[in-house]
Design an enzyme around this catalytic site. Structure first.
Site, PDB file in Angstrom:
ATOM      1  N   GLU A 170       0.778  -1.369  -0.039  1.00  0.00           N
ATOM      2  CA  GLU A 170       0.006  -0.041  -0.017  1.00  0.00           C
ATOM      3  C   GLU A 170       0.692   1.278   0.017  1.00  0.00           C
ATOM      4  OE1 GLU A 170      -2.898  -0.576   3.222  1.00  0.00           O
ATOM      5  OE2 GLU A 170      -3.930  -2.104   2.122  1.00  0.00           O
ATOM      6  N   LYS A 217     -15.776  -1.378   2.570  1.00  0.00           N
ATOM      7  CA  LYS A 217     -15.025  -1.997   1.375  1.00  0.00           C
ATOM      8  C   LYS A 217     -15.996  -2.613   0.507  1.00  0.00           C
ATOM      9  CE  LYS A 217     -10.633  -2.907   3.675  1.00  0.00           C
ATOM     10  NZ  LYS A 217      -9.723  -4.407   4.379  1.00  0.00           N
TER      11      LYS A 217
END
Length: 432
Positions: free
Chosen positions: A205, A337
């Protein structure tokens, strides 16, 4: 009406070089929507099923050609002729076609691809930016960016047990000022780590992923970086953690393998309390395993009036699991999400349920991302006040931050930065 004229799916690659699904949806009025599906590395067991081909000789078994086939041969013939703007009817139809509780037949990656493509096509047909199409006239609050500047856990070969160390620049007047502060701390952290002789390679990330002697070392370096960048820890910039504890939880022993030792839930709860007493931590995600409902309720009761406890693996953006958490008093924040639940409609339902019951919502990326910026628009549309989408590095992460800059500019004087208000549970402590 934005009548669906064609739907076509193909296999593309995500930010980790793994296959994922792309869906292109065209409407009769000339609008086109593109649905790009993300994928996670550390996933909750209760997440909707991500359909992979399983042929180890091709992409290590991670191909998605069967999900693509499900779109092109099963879903497309059923949705052509429908109104793309009737999102709930479209999503309900696909869920009915699947016929399983976890989208275990067609695959959440197939269903979500079509769901997202329809959303974008409808927004284009209406002549509206996505945040305005989803949120109407009220979407105006720019979220605090919780920026993952140090990676561990499943995102970085377990350089630390804790998966994400995030900075939260809430003490600023505008989103653009907050983003600048976060970026400056990120670059300063690189220099801090270099001076210590530590590796500055990046995790999935975009955060730095050096091997640490202890989980707490990462916090110390981040504190040094905040100060060295010219900002005040706690007052201007706080810290958020994603512990992702299910990744190091042993179901057989009921213990957590943490800092090289077997730890029980009581130890972990005390550890978290000591940690927040020493560092300006405002949020902890997944402090306990995904089925540890009693432990979640215990930590929320004990510390929930001063800290945000975010359910990711616990809640998996699932309204049913969120309702259970509400009933038990477990967690006080929902991680959002899209691919955990697998449709736009169910995602929006989860956010609304959270808001109605006093939970905050943090819209989130996945470790396997694409250049798609849906989550940026979604965070503004629903005024969630928080977003997490990695470090200010790697194109698929930066795209989300840049989209928020665009939205802030478009909103002009009506744009409001969430700032301190993003962390409801911490308000009286942040005020100090």
């Amino acid at each position: 009406m934005a009548v669906i004229e064609s739907v076509y799916a193909r296999q593309i690659l995500d930010s980790r070089g793994n296959p994922t699904v792309q869906v292109v949806l065209d409407t009769e009025d000339g609008a086109q929507g593109l649905g790009l599906v993300p994928s996670g590395a550390s996933t909750g067991e209760a997440e909707a099923w991500e359909r992979r081909d399983g042929d180890k000789s091709v992409y290590g078994g991670k191909g998605v050609l069967n999900a693509v086939k499900a779109v092109n041969e099963v879903i497309a013939p059923k949705v052509i002729g429908m109104d793309a703007a009737d999102q709930r009817a479209l999503d309900d139809l696909m869920i009915e076609l699947d016929g399983t509780p976890n989208k275990g037949k067609l695959g959440a990656n197939a269903i979500l691809g079509v769901s997202l493509a329809a959303l974008y096509a409808s927004a284009e047909s209406a002549g509206l930016p996505l945040y305005r199409y989803i949120g109407g006239t009220n979407g105006h609050i720019l979220p605090v960016p919780n920026m993952n500047i140090m990676n561990g856990g499943a995102h970085a070969d377990f350089a630390t047990d804790i998966q994400e160390y995030m900075i939260s620049p809430y003490g600023f007047d505008t989103y653009s000022e907050a983003l600048r502060a976060g970026v400056e701390v990120y670059h300063t952290l690189k220099n801090v780590l270099k001076k210590e002789g530590l590796n500055t390679g990046l995790g999935d990330e975009g955060g730095f992923a050096p091997k640490m002697k202890s989980n707490e070392d990462s916090l110390k370096y981040i504190m040094d970086a905040i100060s060295a960048a010219g900002y005040e820890p706690g007052k201007q910039i706080g810290i958020c953690l994603d512990v992702a504890s299910s990744e190091f939880y042993n179901k057989e022993t009921g213990k957590y393998r943490f800092d090289g030792e077997e730890r029980d839930s009581a130890y972990m709860l005390d550890y978290y309390e000591n940690l927040i007493n020493e560092y300006p931590i405002v949020s902890i995600e997944d402090p306990f395993n995904e089925e540890g409902w009693e432990d979640w309720a215990a930590i929320t009761a004990r510390l929930g009036d001063r800290l945000q406890f975010v359910g990711d693996d616990l809640l998996v953006t699932n309204p049913a699991r969120l309702q259970k958490a509400i009933d038990l008093g477990a967690a006080n924040s929902l991680l959002v999400k899209l691919n955990q639940i697998g449709s736009v409609t169910e995602t929006l339902d989860a956010i609304e349920l959270a808001t109605a019951n006093g939970y905050t919502s943090m819209v989130s990326h996945r470790s396997g991302e694409t250049p798609d910026t849906t989550i940026s628009d979604l965070a503004v549309a629903k005024n969630t006040r928080q977003i997490k989408t990695g470090a200010p590095a790697r194109g698929e992460r930066v795209a989300k931050y840049n989209r928020l800059l665009e939205i802030e500019e478009e909103l002009g004087s009506t744009a409001q930065y969430a700032g301190y208000s993003a962390f409801k549970a911490c308000k009286k402590y942040l005020a100090k």
